[in-house]
Design a protein around this motif. Structure first.
Motif, PDB file in Angstrom:
ATOM      1  N   TYR A 193      14.627  15.751  60.789  1.00  0.00           N
ATOM      2  CA  TYR A 193      14.580  17.221  60.788  1.00  0.00           C
ATOM      3  C   TYR A 193      14.466  17.762  62.211  1.00  0.00           C
ATOM      4  CZ  TYR A 193      13.968  17.340  55.722  1.00  0.00           C
ATOM      5  OH  TYR A 193      14.155  17.222  54.373  1.00  0.00           O
ATOM      6  N   PHE A 194      13.676  17.059  63.037  1.00  0.00           N
ATOM      7  CA  PHE A 194      13.506  17.506  64.422  1.00  0.00           C
ATOM      8  C   PHE A 194      14.833  17.443  65.181  1.00  0.00           C
ATOM      9  CE2 PHE A 194      12.658  16.512  68.904  1.00  0.00           C
ATOM     10  CZ  PHE A 194      11.886  17.603  69.260  1.00  0.00           C
ATOM     11  N   LEU A 195      15.603  16.371  64.938  1.00  0.00           N
ATOM     12  CA  LEU A 195      16.879  16.221  65.636  1.00  0.00           C
ATOM     13  C   LEU A 195      17.910  17.233  65.137  1.00  0.00           C
ATOM     14  CD1 LEU A 195      17.192  12.321  65.790  1.00  0.00           C
ATOM     15  CD2 LEU A 195      16.670  13.877  67.667  1.00  0.00           C
ATOM     16  N   LEU A 196      17.968  17.420  63.817  1.00  0.00           N
ATOM     17  CA  LEU A 196      18.985  18.309  63.257  1.00  0.00           C
ATOM     18  C   LEU A 196      18.597  19.782  63.391  1.00  0.00           C
ATOM     19  CD1 LEU A 196      19.994  16.371  60.017  1.00  0.00           C
ATOM     20  CD2 LEU A 196      21.248  16.510  62.160  1.00  0.00           C
ATOM     21  N   TYR A 197      17.558  20.167  62.654  1.00  0.00           N
ATOM     22  CA  TYR A 197      17.150  21.566  62.659  1.00  0.00           C
ATOM     23  C   TYR A 197      16.496  21.966  63.976  1.00  0.00           C
ATOM     24  CZ  TYR A 197      18.008  21.348  57.627  1.00  0.00           C
ATOM     25  OH  TYR A 197      18.590  21.193  56.392  1.00  0.00           O
ATOM     26  N   GLY A 198      15.758  21.011  64.587  1.00  0.00           N
ATOM     27  CA  GLY A 198      15.096  21.329  65.856  1.00  0.00           C
ATOM     28  C   GLY A 198      16.087  21.684  66.944  1.00  0.00           C
ATOM     29  N   LEU A 199      17.191  20.939  67.011  1.00  0.00           N
ATOM     30  CA  LEU A 199      18.220  21.229  68.013  1.00  0.00           C
ATOM     31  C   LEU A 199      18.817  22.612  67.795  1.00  0.00           C
ATOM     32  CD1 LEU A 199      20.037  20.316  70.337  1.00  0.00           C
ATOM     33  CD2 LEU A 199      21.565  19.282  68.643  1.00  0.00           C
ATOM     34  N   LEU A 200      19.096  22.932  66.538  1.00  0.00           N
ATOM     35  CA  LEU A 200      19.674  24.248  66.235  1.00  0.00           C
ATOM     36  C   LEU A 200      18.678  25.369  66.510  1.00  0.00           C
ATOM     37  CD1 LEU A 200      21.505  23.329  62.906  1.00  0.00           C
ATOM     38  CD2 LEU A 200      22.543  23.727  65.141  1.00  0.00           C
ATOM     39  N   LEU A 201      17.402  25.130  66.218  1.00  0.00           N
ATOM     40  CA  LEU A 201      16.386  26.146  66.483  1.00  0.00           C
ATOM     41  C   LEU A 201      16.201  26.373  67.979  1.00  0.00           C
ATOM     42  CD1 LEU A 201      13.569  25.501  63.850  1.00  0.00           C
ATOM     43  CD2 LEU A 201      15.332  27.271  63.860  1.00  0.00           C
ATOM     44  N   ARG A 202      16.302  25.312  68.759  1.00  0.00           N
ATOM     45  CA  ARG A 202      16.189  25.484  70.217  1.00  0.00           C
ATOM     46  C   ARG A 202      17.318  26.351  70.746  1.00  0.00           C
ATOM     47  NH1 ARG A 202      14.443  20.090  69.994  1.00  0.00           N
ATOM     48  NH2 ARG A 202      16.537  19.293  70.456  1.00  0.00           N
ATOM     49  N   LYS A 203      18.507  26.180  70.184  1.00  0.00           N
ATOM     50  CA  LYS A 203      19.632  27.023  70.596  1.00  0.00           C
ATOM     51  C   LYS A 203      19.402  28.476  70.186  1.00  0.00           C
ATOM     52  CE  LYS A 203      23.165  23.396  70.510  1.00  0.00           C
ATOM     53  NZ  LYS A 203      24.450  22.957  69.909  1.00  0.00           N
ATOM     54  N   LEU A 204      18.829  28.657  68.981  1.00  0.00           N
ATOM     55  CA  LEU A 204      18.508  30.019  68.546  1.00  0.00           C
ATOM     56  C   LEU A 204      17.451  30.648  69.449  1.00  0.00           C
ATOM     57  CD1 LEU A 204      18.365  30.201  64.634  1.00  0.00           C
ATOM     58  CD2 LEU A 204      19.925  31.390  66.183  1.00  0.00           C
ATOM     59  N   ASN A 205      16.465  29.844  69.841  1.00  0.00           N
ATOM     60  CA  ASN A 205      15.424  30.344  70.733  1.00  0.00           C
ATOM     61  C   ASN A 205      16.016  30.777  72.074  1.00  0.00           C
ATOM     62  OD1 ASN A 205      13.428  29.895  68.855  1.00  0.00           O
ATOM     63  ND2 ASN A 205      12.864  27.888  69.656  1.00  0.00           N
ATOM     64  N   LYS A 206      16.979  30.004  72.557  1.00  0.00           N
ATOM     65  CA  LYS A 206      17.637  30.356  73.822  1.00  0.00           C
ATOM     66  C   LYS A 206      18.379  31.681  73.693  1.00  0.00           C
ATOM     67  CE  LYS A 206      20.552  28.375  77.441  1.00  0.00           C
ATOM     68  NZ  LYS A 206      21.386  29.566  77.642  1.00  0.00           N
ATOM     69  N   ASN A 207      19.059  31.859  72.561  1.00  0.00           N
ATOM     70  CA  ASN A 207      19.748  33.125  72.322  1.00  0.00           C
ATOM     71  C   ASN A 207      18.758  34.284  72.251  1.00  0.00           C
ATOM     72  OD1 ASN A 207      22.061  31.627  72.200  1.00  0.00           O
ATOM     73  ND2 ASN A 207      22.375  31.859  70.002  1.00  0.00           N
ATOM     74  N   TYR A 208      17.611  34.026  71.633  1.00  0.00           N
ATOM     75  CA  TYR A 208      16.576  35.057  71.528  1.00  0.00           C
ATOM     76  C   TYR A 208      16.084  35.472  72.915  1.00  0.00           C
ATOM     77  CZ  TYR A 208      12.182  37.310  70.216  1.00  0.00           C
ATOM     78  OH  TYR A 208      11.150  38.201  70.079  1.00  0.00           O
ATOM     79  N   ARG A 209      15.835  34.488  73.770  1.00  0.00           N
ATOM     80  CA  ARG A 209      15.363  34.794  75.127  1.00  0.00           C
ATOM     81  C   ARG A 209      16.417  35.567  75.911  1.00  0.00           C
ATOM     82  NH1 ARG A 209      13.560  29.382  74.714  1.00  0.00           N
ATOM     83  NH2 ARG A 209      15.315  28.686  75.995  1.00  0.00           N
ATOM     84  N   GLU A 210      17.678  35.223  75.737  1.00  0.00           N
ATOM     85  CA  GLU A 210      18.748  35.926  76.439  1.00  0.00           C
ATOM     86  C   GLU A 210      18.850  37.378  75.962  1.00  0.00           C
ATOM     87  OE1 GLU A 210      22.094  33.479  75.653  1.00  0.00           O
ATOM     88  OE2 GLU A 210      21.720  32.131  77.354  1.00  0.00           O
ATOM     89  N   LEU A 211      18.632  37.577  74.661  1.00  0.00           N
ATOM     90  CA  LEU A 211      18.654  38.943  74.145  1.00  0.00           C
ATOM     91  C   LEU A 211      17.501  39.764  74.716  1.00  0.00           C
ATOM     92  CD1 LEU A 211      19.585  38.298  70.398  1.00  0.00           C
ATOM     93  CD2 LEU A 211      20.962  39.536  72.067  1.00  0.00           C
ATOM     94  N   ARG A 212      16.343  39.153  74.838  1.00  0.00           N
ATOM     95  CA  ARG A 212      15.202  39.850  75.423  1.00  0.00           C
ATOM     96  C   ARG A 212      15.482  40.235  76.875  1.00  0.00           C
ATOM     97  NH1 ARG A 212       9.270  37.757  74.315  1.00  0.00           N
ATOM     98  NH2 ARG A 212       8.999  39.768  75.384  1.00  0.00           N
ATOM     99  N   GLN A 213      16.133  39.354  77.598  1.00  0.00           N
ATOM    100  CA  GLN A 213      16.475  39.665  78.985  1.00  0.00           C
ATOM    101  C   GLN A 213      17.438  40.816  79.076  1.00  0.00           C
ATOM    102  OE1 GLN A 213      17.900  36.046  80.759  1.00  0.00           O
ATOM    103  NE2 GLN A 213      15.913  35.016  80.630  1.00  0.00           N
ATOM    104  N   LEU A 214      18.357  40.898  78.112  1.00  0.00           N
ATOM    105  CA  LEU A 214      19.302  42.013  78.092  1.00  0.00           C
ATOM    106  C   LEU A 214      18.595  43.341  77.842  1.00  0.00           C
ATOM    107  CD1 LEU A 214      22.363  40.611  76.100  1.00  0.00           C
ATOM    108  CD2 LEU A 214      22.227  41.042  78.561  1.00  0.00           C
TER     109      LEU A 214
END
Length: 216
Positions: A193-214
């Motif tokens: 689960y960490f490898l599959l969903y964790g990887l996808l969640l990390r990408k979502l978190n990165k998108n979230y941080r980029e949106l906050r910066q915008l």
């Protein structure tokens, strides 16, 4: 695609002339498309995770396992656990589908960030529930072995190979083996689960941080 987005974003912020300039809406659209793709993969993986294990029931060894559960007197309890697991799995798949439909609709940055947060929360709840149900199934099996009146009848092949071991020692050996296997299986699935969903969640978190910066 992430590196390209970072490069274009830095160009937009620095307003350099040697690369095409991107507007706020251009970067927002790229982040939105990436987020939608990530949630789509979460939905696909959850569906595959739900359907593929059912192929195991076609194996003869799985049919033998069902007979063991009946002899231990826990088949009805495992049926209840299975009904809960299937119901919850279908519920979460529906939730992932809703998250995908929600995030696939273009929206402002604040709303998109809220959708990302809801998706992350749903995935975390799903992972916690799935790991909990694995342990619950193992616990039911351990209890079934503990209260079984005739271990030799449930595990005849094992009893023949261990003729010098008493009934009680065989019982607790089986309980320890099932419990140990359950812990290893839970840890293994946690890593998956960490490898599959964790990887996808990390990408979502990165998108979230980029949106906050915008939004700053």
């Amino acid at each position: 695609m992430t590196d390209e987005l970072d490069l274009l974003k830095r160009d937009w912020q620095k307003k350099e002339v040697n690369l095409p300039k991107l507007s706020y809406s251009d970067i927002h659209k790229m982040i939105w498309k990436k987020s939608s793709s990530i949630v789509k993969w979460i939905l696909i993986i959850s569906i595959l995770e739900f359907t593929l294990p059912h192929l195991l029931y076609l194996l003869p060894s799985m049919q033998d396992g069902m007979e063991v559960y009946k002899k231990l007197g826990i088949s009805n309890y495992l049926l209840i656990v299975s009904i809960i697991t299937y119901s919850a799995a279908i519920y979460f798949i529906v939730q992932f589908y809703k998250r995908f439909r929600e995030i696939s609709v273009p929206d402002n940055s604040k709303s998109l960030m809220n959708k990302i947060i809801r998706t992350r929360r749903t995935v975390k709840h799903y992972v916690i529930f799935s790991l909990s149900m694995i342990m619950l199934t193992v616990i039911v099996m351990v209890i079934g072995v503990f209260f079984s009146h005739d271990i030799a009848d449930a595990f005849p092949d094992l009893r023949q190979g261990l003729q010098n071991i008493s009934e009680e020692k065989l019982r607790f050996t089986l309980m320890a083996s099932i419990g140990g296997f359950g812990v290893v299986l839970t840890l293994f699935m946690g890593c998956v689960y960490f490898l599959l969903y964790g990887l996808l969640l990390r990408k979502l978190n990165k998108n979230y941080r980029e949106l906050r910066q915008l939004e700053i």
